[in-house]
Structure formats: structure tokens, C-alpha cells
Design an enzyme around this catalytic site. Structure first.
Site, PDB file in Angstrom:
ATOM      1  N   GLU A 140       0.818  -1.220   0.000  1.00  0.00           N
ATOM      2  CA  GLU A 140       0.000   0.000   0.000  1.00  0.00           C
ATOM      3  C   GLU A 140       0.850   1.269   0.000  1.00  0.00           C
ATOM      4  OE1 GLU A 140      -3.871   0.445   0.337  1.00  0.00           O
ATOM      5  OE2 GLU A 140      -2.806   2.093  -0.606  1.00  0.00           O
ATOM      6  N   VAL A 172       2.391   3.560  -3.369  1.00  0.00           N
ATOM      7  CA  VAL A 172       1.737   4.624  -4.141  1.00  0.00           C
ATOM      8  C   VAL A 172       0.963   5.533  -3.184  1.00  0.00           C
ATOM      9  CG1 VAL A 172       0.122   5.205  -5.992  1.00  0.00           C
ATOM     10  CG2 VAL A 172       1.407   3.057  -6.091  1.00  0.00           C
ATOM     11  N   LYS A 204       4.626   4.535 -10.352  1.00  0.00           N
ATOM     12  CA  LYS A 204       3.389   4.427  -9.580  1.00  0.00           C
ATOM     13  C   LYS A 204       2.198   4.137 -10.498  1.00  0.00           C
ATOM     14  CE  LYS A 204       5.295   7.235  -5.916  1.00  0.00           C
ATOM     15  NZ  LYS A 204       5.652   8.640  -5.575  1.00  0.00           N
TER      16      LYS A 204
END
Lengths: 430, 430
Positions: free
Chosen positions: A129, A132, A205
Site C-alpha cells: 500500500e 503509491v 506508480k
């Protein structure tokens, strides 16, 4: 399972945040997971360095295998960064049936599928998690919260450094070079800022987001990347005059099974929610077929925000262990990758031209657009007296990239056009 | 488990959206859950009514027990609204070991703890993402994405009708009554809008959010509620002049273990991300001790957005069934409730006064604040020539509610003050 043992690879900014939370919030996490989470070892380069947190000095090691091969350790948290070494350590940890949490976007963008597959094969968790949007729970938002929907487009401000630079340029009318220097002295930009300002960090990302939003194995090579180093004060000024803000955004769009992923400075209408995401903040704007438009906003980096993402992953792993369902939440791209061809990538465009200050110049330019059947939404012409030329700024109506490139070439070749100074896409109108 | 059987209680707006998704996205959901999700029965009031979707007409029933007592049905989706009937049906469904998904904020705000406890006792799931913020995955955001953090404050625009009305009043300078009529004719407001415009709907959502953010059993009685019916055009105009926007927000704040939850028209600085959440959109702004400021934004209502939240819950239930972990994700308030006393609720305040148009009037007013040692941030005085009086608008520095109430009384009693027309809290500065 009354205790869980965690090993950290890395004790830099994010590592320090994670250790801080695990130290100060033990009781909260015990309530949430029903187990005590203990730090077993921390991999560092220099054990003698003075650190903000020194109560774990006896747990420091310079030997990775003290963690990844340590039978006492259940969960490995990788916050050391870099690619090849961390990739190797994570593979070893998974081989040894340890669950892994990583904050490493570079690694996940390049080798995410391989690592996720390895985790799935071992029945291990691999959560990322924090890779990004720092503290923004966007990966869970895509995989759980919006699970029922089909995403058609993501627009993300996913790099804090460039957003800081463009915000300052926009609000204080200063040049890129000046703001970059200031950002470097304040620690918002690295001494070598190239991966940020050239858009590579954002591109990585976008690869991760595209995997989760579309279940398509996009690679970094598929992403068209343009940085912000050439964004001029004039571009920002004219954008403002026309009602837009320039932001470095990543766009991932799926249409008819064809995907397009790109990172570029882009004009957004000033009343678009992304336009007011300023400074080091990040936001991901999601267009779903059914849900419509949603946005996830928050701090894109920083010690504690990023640590919150890592430790929220840790809580998920602990709960999964309690329920015996580790490795069940791994998302591997399921769909085939078809890239969108240039003639079906649609957008509006912003153009800034230097043209000869002579009668009929503007009419030649608008004539060209007319001849090419491309309609214009907005046009500004202003003289630059000192240089004896005129500046023409144009926003086109929606067209496709191929057509735009053709017209761009014709424009550049026009005798009254001295130079096409810049061109950007215009987004967020639909 | 190759098939899951779902019963719907209700076939109105949200129910239609759910049926639409379950019909058109079967294959997607099968991929995600490894099982086929089939509609077994739909409870309706009038089986003969003409419906947008008519292919399920043979599944319609007017008999609740065809669903809640039906041994074929695994999961009950409650989208009928109301309180006592749906409460009874959900209890019966849980007693029969069916998992439940509800979109019913009224029910969850009033009887959430009781229903969640019943579900936990039965080892059943009870999900209710759709009850707050429509398509915005805010409940998961709080329980999973920000699991590691301690929330200190939530500010939510959680009612679309009032946000629509205030947005229109602000952008088009029209009165509350005019916009309400327009909103009613467009279907954005109910013919009896009282539960929206008096803040009750927002208060119910704040009860649900407070449970999840703070694990404290706040009830509707604990929420201080003020609606928007008295918000005047002048309030909006002066707010704008001073750099603020008026929004109906819910605020839930925890400090030293003491909680304060309220719903009221409130001034937000125009550059605050919540200030640009317009029309029927909702957003929840979360202040975490570690993560800092995050925001979740999206459509707060509507057939498909709300259905996405319901079906995302359904996907979670299906996955839980596959892994045999139903009933394991139920959050029941764990912490003691202590309400914050008025002398520790801190805020800035906006005041609008009508005062006599005579020399020294403003000085008497500012003198009172000075005497009471409350400092002012901004003051505007303007004559209203037609009425032979002056309007004075004040924004105070931060003070506590008790002090503010004392000064409010002294102000109202001052001989030069004709009337205190309005007072609101000012938020979002910290």
C-alpha cells in the site's frame, strides 16, 4: 499466535516511522489483531550511526540473512529501497514462508508480478500500500472499496516533488530553476531530482495503479513519460488566464479493452478537484463506469504517513494469519495487454507558439486548423514587444493524438511560426 | 461453493442498481469471487408495478419470509429503507445464519450496535459501506486503510441535498427557498426535505462514522444538530468576502478521550479541499495523528454509485465465505463514551449582527470583546442604508464554546446591537 515477530530491512525515514508506531501503539495493534507485534531485528548499513530512536540498538544487524533466514521472524518489512538487493531479500523471505510488506514502488513497478506470483505460490502475503500515494489507502480503494466497478480512467498526482514545484511556480510566479533550488534546500527535492522531475517516479506508480485498476500487466516501457523540466512560467501564466492549472499527472485509461498510460504535465480546469491538490499532497482521481468520479487525497510521502500505510498492511497480514488466509488477497494481472493506438487516444491540447508579428499571421494559423478540420476552443494572441514577435496560445477541441501530431508538424512548418514553444494535453473536462 | 444465492429486500433506486450490476457483471464477479452470484428473490410492495428491469418479474415476492426464512438464500441485501421492518427482517435473516448487507443509514445509526452484535453472535457478516457517502469507500478507508492510525478529527460533507442547496446559493446568489424549490423539481431534494435540511440525515451518518473512527458508541442523542434552513444569502456573501465558504458539515472530534460530534453550517476557508466539494458530491476529510490530512471524495448518492458500494460489500462477503471467515470483520465500539464539555470544545466563530447606525457602535462591540479578552481575527462593518442600520460581521480567534456563548449573550444585550442575525463555527484552519 500470541506474538508476531517482525524484521525490518532498512531503518531510514519510513523505517523510523514504522518503528515509532510499533513502539508507541503496541496496545492499539494488540486490540486490533489479538496479538502482540514485536520487532526482532533491523537491517542497517551502519550500526554505529546516531538515530532518532535508539532503544533498539541491540536489534540492529548488517546481515540480511539474520532477518530473511531467521526462523523466529514471521513478517519482513522492506523499507530499504533500491531494486536488486531488496528483490533478492524478498524472494528469500518468501521462500522461507515469511509474509512481506514493502513500500518500494521502484521494485513493485519493475518486478511486482514476479514477486506477487512467488508470494502466491508460497501462500504468503505481499502487501505494498505504501508504494503509491504514501498515506492514501488507494490500493485498497481500488481492490476492495471499488471492487464491483469497472474503472475507465485514473488521473493521479502521484509525485510530491513535482507537485510542490508546479504549485510554487503557479502561486508565486517563479521559474522552475528557482523553485527546484528552494525545494532542494527544504528537503522536498533530492540533490539529484531527475527521477522525480523527469516523471519516472510517477510512471512507476502508474504501473502499479494500472495493474490493480485494470488487471493488465502494463510495464514501465508501455508508459509514455514527459517530465516538468521544460515547463515555462509563460505556460503557467497562459494556462491561468484560460482557466487552467498545470499539474504533472499520470493518466491510465482503458477503452474497448485498449489501455493507454502516460505521465505528463497536463492542464486541468481550475475547478477540477485535482487542480487544488497543492504542494507535496497527492491525489488519485478515479472514473468508474458506475460509481462516477471519486478521489482519494492525502500526503504522498513522509515518515509517519508512509509508516501508517506499512503498518495498516501489517495489521492486515496479522489478521490474515489469525484466520489462516494468507496469500489469498494477491492480485495478479488477469487481462491481456493491448495498447491503445495513437489514432484512438483522444484529448484536447494546449499549444503556445511564437509567431512573426506581421499582419495576417494569426489568420494563417487559424486557417491551417480550419483546413485540417480541427476546431479551436480558445485562442489568445499577445505581442512580445521586446522580441518583436507575438505569442499565440491555443486550446483545441478534442482530437486524437495522431491528428494532433500531424497538425503540430504542419504548424511548425508554417512560415509565420517561429517556434512551437510548448504543447500539453488538457484533461478533466469530461 | 460454486453458487451464491442472494435475496433483495427492496427494489427501489438502489435495489435496481444492484440488480443491474449483478445482471451485467456476472462474469467479472465470478472471476473475483470464484463463484456465481444469483438473485433468488426480490421483496417488493407492488409486484405489478412497471419497472426499469423486468427480467426478474418471476422472482418478485411481497412476503419477507420468502427471503429471510428461505434456506436457499445465503445473503440478504436490505435496500428497502425504513427502520422497524428492516430491523426485524435483518434480525430474522441473521438468526437464520444469512449474511447481510445494508445501505440503511437510519437503521445503522439507530440500531447498528445491536445488529452488529447479533451478526457477530451468529458468525455472520454485516456490511454497510453504502450507508455513508454512497460510492465513496470511506468505511473501509477508516477500518482498513487507516487502521494503524488514531483519528483525531473527521469533517464530512455527508448530505448531498444540503450541499447542492448551499453550492447553488453560493455560486448563483439565490435564496434558500428558491434553490430548495429548484432542487425539489430536479429530484435532488425530497418533497418533505426536513430530514436533510435540518441536518438529521447528516447526523445519522456521523454516528456511523464515529463508531468506526473512534470505536465509541455515540448515539444520535449525543450529536448537536443544526440545519441550513436559516442560512441567509448575507451569510454566504460575507463569508465569501472574508475568504470562506459555508458548508453543512458533520464534525466528530476526539481529544483526551473526550468526543464531540455535531452537524452545523460551518465556514471553511475557500482553499480548503472540502470547500470545493460542490453540488451533490460528498467528501470526508480525515485528520489522523500520524497520517495527517486525507480526504475521500465522490458521489454521495445515486442508483449506481450506491449499488457499487453494496456489491463491493457483496464481493467481500463472498470472499469471506470462500475463506470461512464470516463474522470476523465486525467492528463493535470498544471504547468508553465521554462527551467533551462545552469549555473544551474549541473553535473560531463567525457572527453577523445588525447594529444601530450611530457613532461609536462598532467601538462598543469591539470594546466588549476586548473586555472579555476574546480577540478578533476579522471585522467588517457596512451600512444598510435602506434600513438605517449597520451590519457588522466578525470572525473571532479560537475560543471555547462556553466562552463564546457567554459573549454571545453579552453582545445580544448590548444597547447598540439590534439583533444577532447568525453565528457559525469556522473550521479547517488547523
Amino acid at each position: 499466535m500470541d506474538k508476531l515477530s517482525v524484521g525490518l530491512l532498512g531503518f531510514g525515514t519510513v523505517g523510523t516511522g514504522v518503528v515509532h508506531l510499533l513502539t508507541n501503539e503496541q496496545e492499539k495493534f494488540r486490540q486490533q489483531t489479538g496479538t502482540q507485534i514485536l520487532i526482532n531485528k533491523i537491517l542497517v548499513k551502519d550500526p554505529d550511526k546516531i538515530r532518532k530512536i535508539d532503544q533498539y540498538n541491540q536489534l540492529l544487524t548488517t546481515e540480511p540473512s539474520d532477518i530473511v533466514d531467521n526462523p523466529e521472524i514471521d513478517i519482513v518489512i522492506e523499507v530499504m529501497g533500491g531494486i536488486e538487493e531488496s528483490r533478492k531479500h524478498i524472494h528469500t523471505a518468501l521462500k522461507n514462508k515469511k509474509h512481506v510488506i514493502t513500500a518500494n514502488k521502484d521494485l513493485m513497478a519493475l518486478h511486482g508480478s514476479e514477486l506477487l506470483q512467488a508470494a502466491a505460490n508460497q501462500g504468503c502475503d505481499l502487501y505494498y500500500e505504501a508504494s503509491v500515494g504514501g498515506g492514501i489507502p488507494i490500493l485498497r480503494g481500488l481492490t476492495d472499496g471499488l471492487a464491483a466497478d469497472r474503472i475507465k480512467k485514473l488521473i493521479g498526482i502521484v509525485n510530491g516533488t513535482t507537485n510542490y514545484i508546479l504549485s510554487k511556480m503557479s502561486h508565486h510566479s517563479v521559474s522552475y530553476e528557482e523553485v527546484l533550488q528552494e525545494a532542494q534546500s527544504l528537503g522536498f527535492a533530492e540533490s539529484d531530482p531527475s527521477s522525480d522531475v523527469e516523471g519516472l517516479d510517477a510512471a512507476r506508480k502508474m504501473v502499479i495503479l494500472s495493474h490493480l485498476a485494470y488487471s493488465i500487466p502494463v510495464t514501465l516501457d508501455d508508459v509514455v513519460v514527459e517530465g516538468i523540466t521544460h515547463v515555462a512560467e509563460e505556460d503557467i501564466l497562459y494556462s491561468k488566464k484560460l482557466g487552467y492549472t498545470i499539474k504533472l499527472v499520470g493518466i491510465a485509461e482503458l477503452d474497448n479493452g485498449e489501455i493507454d498510460v502516460r505521465v505528463a504535465p497536463t492542464l486541468l480546469p481550475t475547478n477540477h478537484p485535482l487542480a487544488s491538490v497543492d504542494n507535496e499532497y497527492n491525489a488519485i482521481y478515479v472514473y468508474g463506469h458506475s460509481v462516477g468520479e471519486t478521489m482519494f487525497y492525502g500526503p504522498g510521502a513522509g515518515e509517519l504517513p508512509t509508516a501508517i500505510a506499512v503498518v495498516s498492511d501489517l495489521i492486515s497480514v496479522a489478521k490474515n494469519m489469525k484466520h489462516g488466509i494468507n496469500g489469498q488477497h494477491i492480485f495478479l494481472p488477469q487481462n491481456e495487454k493491448k495498447l491503445k493506438p495513437a489514432d484512438s487516444i483522444e484529448s484536447q491540447y494546449f499549444l503556445r507558439l511564437h509567431v512573426k508579428d506581421e499582419p495576417g499571421a494569426l489568420s494563417k494559423i487559424t486557417g491551417l486548423f480550419n483546413e485540417q478540420e480541427m476546431s479551436l476552443q480558445k485562442v489568445i494572441q499577445e505581442p512580445i514587444v521586446s522580441k518583436k514577435l507575438a505569442e499565440v496560445v491555443i486550446i483545441t477541441h478534442t482530437t486524437n493524438q495522431q491528428r494532433f501530431e500531424q497538425i503540430y508538424q504542419l504548424l511548425a512548418d508554417l512560415d509565420v511560426v517561429i517556434d512551437v514553444k510548448s504543447n500539453y494535453r488538457v484533461e478533466g473536462m469530461n
